[in-house]
Design a protein around this motif. Structure first.
Motif, mmCIF file in Angstrom:
data_model
loop_
_atom_site.group_PDB
_atom_site.id
_atom_site.type_symbol
_atom_site.label_atom_id
_atom_site.label_comp_id
_atom_site.label_asym_id
_atom_site.label_seq_id
_atom_site.Cartn_x
_atom_site.Cartn_y
_atom_site.Cartn_z
ATOM 1 N N ALA A 23 0.878 -1.245 0.140
ATOM 2 C CA ALA A 23 -0.037 0.030 -0.105
ATOM 3 C C ALA A 23 0.840 1.347 -0.116
ATOM 4 N N LEU A 24 1.960 1.238 0.341
ATOM 5 C CA LEU A 24 2.944 2.409 0.762
ATOM 6 C C LEU A 24 3.669 2.732 -0.546
ATOM 7 N N LYS A 25 3.481 1.978 -1.965
ATOM 8 C CA LYS A 25 3.771 2.252 -2.937
ATOM 9 C C LYS A 25 2.746 3.524 -3.564
ATOM 10 N N TYR A 26 1.546 3.715 -3.032
ATOM 11 C CA TYR A 26 0.573 4.308 -3.548
ATOM 12 C C TYR A 26 0.037 5.438 -2.684
ATOM 13 N N SER A 27 0.391 5.585 -1.356
ATOM 14 C CA SER A 27 -0.120 6.219 -0.711
ATOM 15 C C SER A 27 0.494 6.156 0.852
ATOM 16 N N ASP A 28 0.269 7.223 1.784
ATOM 17 C CA ASP A 28 0.626 6.810 2.912
ATOM 18 C C ASP A 28 -0.162 6.014 3.681
ATOM 19 N N VAL A 29 0.175 5.208 4.750
ATOM 20 C CA VAL A 29 -0.515 4.098 5.360
ATOM 21 C C VAL A 29 -0.614 4.362 6.800
#
Length: 237
Positions: A23-29
């Motif tokens: 998920a960190l590839k696309y946004s903060d988590v």
């Protein structure tokens, strides 16, 4: 547009690290650890997620509300919700982001492209029944009302903070709340992987959900008798 992915998690040490990293590839988590007794907190933190920790298990709805509050306090424009058990593929996040241009709530659907072959029969049946009831009550043309993979605009997210439910009923009530405020809703196709993960939905949860559905039908009946701002002919796809 500034996004954050919120992952409600309860004893998800098996998959949480890989879910966070993807998920960190696309946004903060942001991981909301809902009172886990395993190593979920440490693994999520080591993977790079921001963390909110509940000292005791409060329920998935409570975890989502904690995540929404944190996101709204940090000026995010939109929020992605996904489960921490590995069933949802974070690589689908870009399709949710693209759908947010014209929608305020995007729900990931496992059924748009056909019924998943690996979904347990009981889940297929319960999802179909529940989705048809949610469609009847809200007017939304949905195929998967029970999916926890969602995207919410900042403006819509604030409406979901006063939902009284703290358990799995919360996600269905979100859809009803959206219909009350005539929020534009769409679905995005998603794959879903089922393995040997443990379900935390108990018989008590199932009974509470049945009572919730009965209550929804009661609201629908009241709408027909006394009228309501809900437009039962909405077509938000």
């Amino acid at each position: 547009m500034k996004f954050i992915t919120i992952i409600p998690a309860y004893n998800e040490e098996k998959a949480i690290k890989s879910v966070v990293r993807c998920a960190l590839k696309y946004s903060d988590v942001l991981v909301v650890d809902d009172g886990s007794s395993d190593n979920t907190y440490n693994l999520a933190k080591s993977a790079g997620a921001k963390i909110v920790k509940h000292e005791k298990n409060m329920g998935k709805g409570a975890a989502i509300k904690s995540g929404i509050k944190k996101a709204l306090n940090n000026d995010y424009d939109a929020l992605i919700l996904l489960d921490g058990d590995g069933q949802h593929n974070p690589d689908c996040i870009p399709s949710f982001i693209s759908n947010m241009d014209s929608n305020e709530l995007v729900i990931g659907s496992r059924f748009i492209n056909g019924t998943p072959e690996n979904m347990p029969v009981g889940r297929k049946l319960s999802n179909k029944i529940t989705t048809n009831l949610i469609k009847f009550v809200t007017g939304y043309r949905l195929t998967d009302s029970q999916s926890g993979f969602r995207a919410i605009s900042r403006d819509a997210a604030g409406l979901f903070l006063d939902i009284k439910y703290d358990d799995y009923v919360y996600e269905s009530e979100m859809i009803y709340k959206a219909s009350e405020h005539e929020i534009k809703v769409s679905e995005a196709p998603i794959p879903c992987t089922y393995g040997d993960e443990k379900s935390y939905v108990t018989k008590v949860h199932a009974l509470k959900y049945i009572l919730f559905i009965i209550g929804l039908l009661g609201r629908k009946f009241k709408i027909r008798v006394v009228g309501s701002p809900i437009n039962a002919n909405k077509n938000y796809e």
